[in-house]
Design an enzyme around this catalytic site. Structure first.
Site, short mmCIF file in Angstrom:
data_model
loop_
_atom_site.label_atom_id
_atom_site.label_comp_id
_atom_site.label_asym_id
_atom_site.label_seq_id
_atom_site.Cartn_x
_atom_site.Cartn_y
_atom_site.Cartn_z
N LYS A 155 0.83 -1.20 0.00
CA LYS A 155 0.00 0.00 0.00
C LYS A 155 0.87 1.25 0.00
O LYS A 155 1.80 1.37 0.80
CB LYS A 155 -0.89 0.01 1.25
CG LYS A 155 -1.88 -1.14 1.28
CD LYS A 155 -2.84 -1.08 0.10
CE LYS A 155 -3.92 -2.14 0.22
NZ LYS A 155 -4.82 -2.10 -0.94
N ASP A 183 -0.22 0.00 -4.58
CA ASP A 183 -1.66 0.31 -4.60
C ASP A 183 -1.93 1.55 -3.76
O ASP A 183 -1.73 1.52 -2.55
CB ASP A 183 -2.41 -0.90 -4.03
CG ASP A 183 -3.92 -0.74 -4.08
OD1 ASP A 183 -4.39 0.32 -4.57
OD2 ASP A 183 -4.62 -1.66 -3.63
N GLU A 209 -1.48 0.62 -8.92
CA GLU A 209 -2.92 0.39 -8.79
C GLU A 209 -3.64 1.61 -8.21
O GLU A 209 -3.19 2.19 -7.22
CB GLU A 209 -3.13 -0.82 -7.88
CG GLU A 209 -4.56 -1.25 -7.69
CD GLU A 209 -4.63 -2.64 -7.00
OE1 GLU A 209 -3.76 -3.49 -7.29
OE2 GLU A 209 -5.53 -2.84 -6.17
N GLU A 235 -11.64 -2.20 -8.73
CA GLU A 235 -12.17 -3.18 -7.77
C GLU A 235 -13.52 -2.80 -7.18
O GLU A 235 -14.22 -3.66 -6.67
CB GLU A 235 -11.16 -3.39 -6.64
CG GLU A 235 -10.98 -2.15 -5.76
CD GLU A 235 -9.81 -2.25 -4.79
OE1 GLU A 235 -8.68 -2.53 -5.23
OE2 GLU A 235 -10.02 -2.04 -3.60
N ASP A 258 -14.07 -7.21 -8.84
CA ASP A 258 -14.22 -8.07 -7.65
C ASP A 258 -15.54 -8.81 -7.83
O ASP A 258 -16.59 -8.19 -8.00
CB ASP A 258 -14.24 -7.20 -6.39
CG ASP A 258 -14.28 -8.03 -5.12
OD1 ASP A 258 -13.45 -7.77 -4.23
OD2 ASP A 258 -15.16 -8.92 -4.99
N HIS A 285 -9.78 -8.77 -8.39
CA HIS A 285 -9.52 -8.31 -7.03
C HIS A 285 -10.10 -9.34 -6.07
O HIS A 285 -11.12 -9.95 -6.34
CB HIS A 285 -10.22 -6.97 -6.82
CG HIS A 285 -10.15 -6.40 -5.44
ND1 HIS A 285 -11.20 -6.44 -4.56
CD2 HIS A 285 -9.14 -5.76 -4.80
CE1 HIS A 285 -10.83 -5.84 -3.44
NE2 HIS A 285 -9.60 -5.42 -3.55
N GLU A 318 -4.80 -12.54 -6.39
CA GLU A 318 -4.59 -11.68 -5.21
C GLU A 318 -4.82 -12.48 -3.94
O GLU A 318 -5.97 -12.79 -3.59
CB GLU A 318 -5.52 -10.46 -5.24
CG GLU A 318 -5.32 -9.61 -3.98
CD GLU A 318 -5.80 -8.18 -4.10
OE1 GLU A 318 -6.73 -7.93 -4.91
OE2 GLU A 318 -5.26 -7.32 -3.37
#
Ligand code: CA
Length: 364
Positions: A155, A183, A209, A235, A258, A285, A318
């Site tokens: 992240k 991300d 991302e 996502e 997702d 995702h 993922e």
């Protein structure tokens, strides 16, 4: 065959140690689970970001043939079920039933698996409230490399200084061979996203991302052109039409629907077709319970290599590495990443059995 009853479970798992992405501190993991019961003695399980409400279930689902998944999807949507995340839960449960009725895994109903083991990336490396966050990130990343993951994702979006320092520390910890994605969870504006991208580029970033708000499609195109880096996202988009501008806007290389948000198997396959026609790779995702984990594995198994060559880019799964008993314990036989790969379940339907004790324990 008819649907006779639908049960819903609002799950909440409190975390021992909270963690943050660029937007929120996560203190609990939640999910909406549905159990669809039929008069044929077959039960299906589905998960959505939210659960459908009781009145809507009674009015529109009870009495239907569970094999009419696509018809039921369109009916629910037309009835004003704007909440596609809740429709996702219903759709996944109907595909679970369809597989159990035919005694075959969902991936076979979808046309077969291009792979039975999917290489996984370790998705974690959040910000935590620790004295030496950078050191902790490096230790966490090293553990993923040692466990055999071919790729990791961390992240960012916590400010340029944080991002530059922690990305360099994680790249150093994992060595040169692993793929490395970052991300930002839509936490930046275009200018900052480009600045950060330039400063972390020498860490060999495989994809960047959600640098900015997902609706800003022209902003994505601007970032992608400026950086020459793979850009990923999508996502939280719901329904295939919501993906149209993003996929056609030349702003992303990898779209990440997702299955429990975008609309289940029925809708995700439409997104996949649109992405394929536009030269955008699909890497789903995954952030949920064992149900979403299994459903995502079945879907991802059916997505062809991209490019369809002898040397495709890897279809990376993922694999959420954070603490969540709803993912690690809700299935009686947990789905694990072993040597950096996850096996696609082979049993009928989603191929998992639900631990009802755990389900009750975390139902609110
Ligand atoms: Ca993300």
């Amino acid at each position: 065959m008819k649907i006779t009853e639908v049960k819903t479970y609002d799950l909440n798992y409190p975390l021992a140690e909270p963690f943050a992405n660029s937007r929120v501190w996560c203190k609990a993991r939640t999910a909406g689970v549905v159990e669809i019961i039929t008069d044929a003695g077959v039960t299906g399980w589905g998960e959505g970001l939210t659960t459908p409400n009781r009145q809507e279930i009674d009015a529109h689902i009870i009495g239907r043939d569970p094999l009419d998944a696509a018809v039921i999807w369109n009916d629910l949507y037309a009835q004003g079920w704007g909440d596609i995340a809740a429709i996702s839960a219903v759709d996944i449960a109907l595909w679970d039933i369809a597989g159990k009725v035919r005694d075959m895994p969902v991936y076979r109903l979808l046309g077969g698996a291009f792979r039975h083991r999917i290489p996984a990336y370790a998705s974690g490396l959040f910000m935590r409230n620790r004295p030496d966050n950078t050191g902790a990130l490096a230790d966490e990343a090293r553990a993923y490399a040692d466990a055999g993951f071919p790729a990791v994702k961390m992240k960012i979006g916590h400010g340029e200084d944080y991002d530059v320092e922690s990305v360099a520390a994680v790249r150093e910890a994992i060595g040169d061979d692993l793929l490395f994605a970052v991300d930002a969870n839509c936490g930046y504006d275009v200018g900052t996203a480009i600045d950060v991208g330039r400063k972390i580029a020498d860490s060999d970033i495989y994809w960047y991302e959600e640098p900015i708000e997902i609706e800003n499609v022209s902003g994505y195109a601007e970032i992608r052109r400026a950086l020459g880096m793979r850009i990923a996202g999508g996502e939280m988009l719901r329904g295939h039409r919501a993906f149209r501008n993003l996929i056609q806007g030349r702003g992303i290389d990898i779209v990440q629907p997702d299955i429990s948000v975008a609309g289940g198997f029925t809708e995700c396959r439409k997104v996949q077709a649109m992405a394929s026609a536009n030269g955008v790779r699909v890497l789903p995702h995954m952030w949920g319970t064992s149900i979403r984990l299994a459903a995502t594995l079945h879907w991802q198994a059916t997505i062809p290599d991209d490019p369809e060559s002898l040397h495709p880019q890897p279809s990376l799964f993922e694999f959420d590495m954070t603490e969540n008993a709803l993912r690690t314990e809700l299935a009686l036989e947990p789905l694990r990443a072993v040597d950096g790969e996850v096996e696609v379940p082979q049993g009928p339907g989603l191929g998992i059995e639900i631990d009802r004790d755990l389900l009750e324990r975390y139902s609110s």
